[in-house]
Design a protein around this motif. Sequence first.
Motif, PDB file in Angstrom:
ATOM      1  N   VAL A  95       2.954  -1.028   4.279  1.00 39.99           N
ATOM      2  CA  VAL A  95       2.364   0.292   4.053  1.00 39.99           C
ATOM      3  C   VAL A  95       3.536   1.269   4.047  1.00 39.99           C
ATOM      4  O   VAL A  95       4.343   1.275   4.976  1.00 39.99           O
ATOM      5  N   LEU A 101      -3.949   3.863   8.131  1.00 42.94           N
ATOM      6  CA  LEU A 101      -4.053   2.612   7.374  1.00 42.94           C
ATOM      7  C   LEU A 101      -3.233   1.496   8.043  1.00 42.94           C
ATOM      8  O   LEU A 101      -3.724   0.364   8.192  1.00 42.94           O
ATOM      9  N   VAL A 138       1.100   5.442   0.003  1.00 37.86           N
ATOM     10  CA  VAL A 138       0.330   6.665   0.268  1.00 37.86           C
ATOM     11  C   VAL A 138       1.145   7.865  -0.217  1.00 37.86           C
ATOM     12  O   VAL A 138       2.187   8.196   0.353  1.00 37.86           O
ATOM     13  N   PHE A 191       0.875  -1.181   0.000  1.00 37.44           N
ATOM     14  CA  PHE A 191       0.000   0.000   0.000  1.00 37.44           C
ATOM     15  C   PHE A 191       0.907   1.226   0.000  1.00 37.44           C
ATOM     16  O   PHE A 191       1.742   1.362   0.905  1.00 37.44           O
ATOM     17  N   MET A 197      -8.901   2.269   1.142  1.00 37.35           N
ATOM     18  CA  MET A 197      -7.874   1.276   0.796  1.00 37.35           C
ATOM     19  C   MET A 197      -8.067  -0.022   1.581  1.00 37.35           C
ATOM     20  O   MET A 197      -7.963  -1.120   1.027  1.00 37.35           O
ATOM     21  N   ALA A 198      -8.369   0.115   2.885  1.00 30.95           N
ATOM     22  CA  ALA A 198      -8.592  -1.081   3.718  1.00 30.95           C
ATOM     23  C   ALA A 198      -9.840  -1.837   3.250  1.00 30.95           C
ATOM     24  O   ALA A 198      -9.859  -3.066   3.212  1.00 30.95           O
ATOM     25  N   ILE A 256     -12.411  -2.046  10.810  1.00 26.92           N
ATOM     26  CA  ILE A 256     -12.118  -0.669  10.373  1.00 26.92           C
ATOM     27  C   ILE A 256     -12.677   0.328  11.385  1.00 26.92           C
ATOM     28  O   ILE A 256     -11.984   1.247  11.829  1.00 26.92           O
ATOM     29  N   THR A 260      -2.339   9.592   6.956  1.00 24.15           N
ATOM     30  CA  THR A 260      -3.083   8.570   6.203  1.00 24.15           C
ATOM     31  C   THR A 260      -2.417   7.202   6.328  1.00 24.15           C
ATOM     32  O   THR A 260      -3.083   6.188   6.573  1.00 24.15           O
ATOM     33  N   SER A 261      -1.083   7.154   6.171  1.00 20.14           N
ATOM     34  CA  SER A 261      -0.398   5.857   6.274  1.00 20.14           C
ATOM     35  C   SER A 261      -0.423   5.345   7.709  1.00 20.14           C
ATOM     36  O   SER A 261      -0.504   4.129   7.944  1.00 20.14           O
ATOM     37  N   ALA A 306      -7.738   6.131   3.957  1.00 18.52           N
ATOM     38  CA  ALA A 306      -7.283   4.896   4.616  1.00 18.52           C
ATOM     39  C   ALA A 306      -8.409   3.861   4.667  1.00 18.52           C
ATOM     40  O   ALA A 306      -8.189   2.669   4.407  1.00 18.52           O
TER      41      ALA A 306
END
Length: 449
Positions: A164, A129, A116, A114, A284-285, A295, A125-126, A281
């Motif tokens: 990630v 995630l 970012v 993944f 993507m998840a 989540i 964001t990373s 995030a």
Amino acid sequence: MNLNQIHNVYFIGIGGIGMSNLARYFKNLGKQVSGYDKTPSVLTNELMKSGITIHFEDNIDLIPKDFYIENTLVIITPAVPITHSEWNYFLERDYEIKKRAEVLGLITKDTFCFAVAGTHGKTTTSGILGHILHESGADVTAFIGGIVENYNSNLIGSGTTITVVEADEFDRSFLHLHPNIACITSMDADHLDIYGTSKALEESFIEFASKIEDKSKLFITKELPLEGVICAVNEEAVYKAFNVRIGNGSYVFDVQTPSETIKDLHFGLPGKHNLMNALMAIAMANLFGTPTDAIAKAIASFKGIKRRFSYQIKTDAKVYIDDYAHHPTEINAVYQAVRELYPNQKVLAVFQPHLFSRTRDFADDFAKSLSAFDEVVLLDIYPAREQPMEGITSQWLMGKMTNNNKKIVAKNNLIPAILESTSTIIVTIGAGDIGELVPLIKKAIDETL
């Protein structure tokens, strides 16, 4: 190059935020890790506590004697000068030497990656995630460009099959990566000392985006000139955050995905920009197949990144927030979040500009962003990797600002200047060494309460 055959990893510049998470990663894999840095820091202390040997003198005699050419990888940071004697020692002997970005490229090639990307929002964001995937039980390692409060680390997990990574546009580093799913949060002009023009920066992002051939696996915001899956807050999009309200100091919101509506997500980071980071995030998840309940649970428990709208003091009498913002767009985001939370209170911004070139390139935008605050204290420009530029000073920047309550203060006079202020909200902003002053500022304010 096969990383499995490497026994020893030597870092030149091991204390950097990006280098130190790689050092932790290789230590977790059971490699012998050692390195040099110019100065001790909180990060180098933590690495040493984990069993990594570090020295602070550029001296080839301090390189471990058993780091032989056939089983050692040397990783360098771009900040190291070509005159560095340890670097030259390895060059002259034909050691395997790679930049951090190249090593991340090797790691991501062999994992489900993944990535970012974006000029703002990458770290948060990373971090979100990485936290979602780790909490859901995925076999993940997340390399984060900041310290995640939940883990007090810039590395989440120790998995070997999923990664990630922050896809960093600086020095075109992100073009080394091998992403399976990616997002681009923003493409504002920045790093013009590297790119020259905003068009060249944009072309680099377009090249990064082309690494994702299946555009259903690339998440973007509406305004980007790219093909991908659009994410938006309170607007029509494939992934949409809506019904946003504030409850008990947190955002509560719903997310529309292509297949379901996720109701009543709780998220504690302030500011609309952070809602967007969370949405990216989540998207993507969700695409990866992470269960919705996992989540929701992870989003609610995410505590944020150090120096990203980090509360230092939060009382009725005084609030002190510290933030890494070093670009006008980021300063605007901090201001928006502060105003949303504290609509009628007086706000002091303490700003340390980062890089002469960035101050020059965005001076009018910086002036406009800073002029929004009730009161501003400017420190001198933090040079980082640059030499001074004639005429580019904090005094020059302050001359462009339109608010009346503004001044320049030397670092050693900063705490008295903050204590003199009548503002109830204090925000320190900048990517230089202002972060090192935060504990002292916090202590001084605490003593007045």
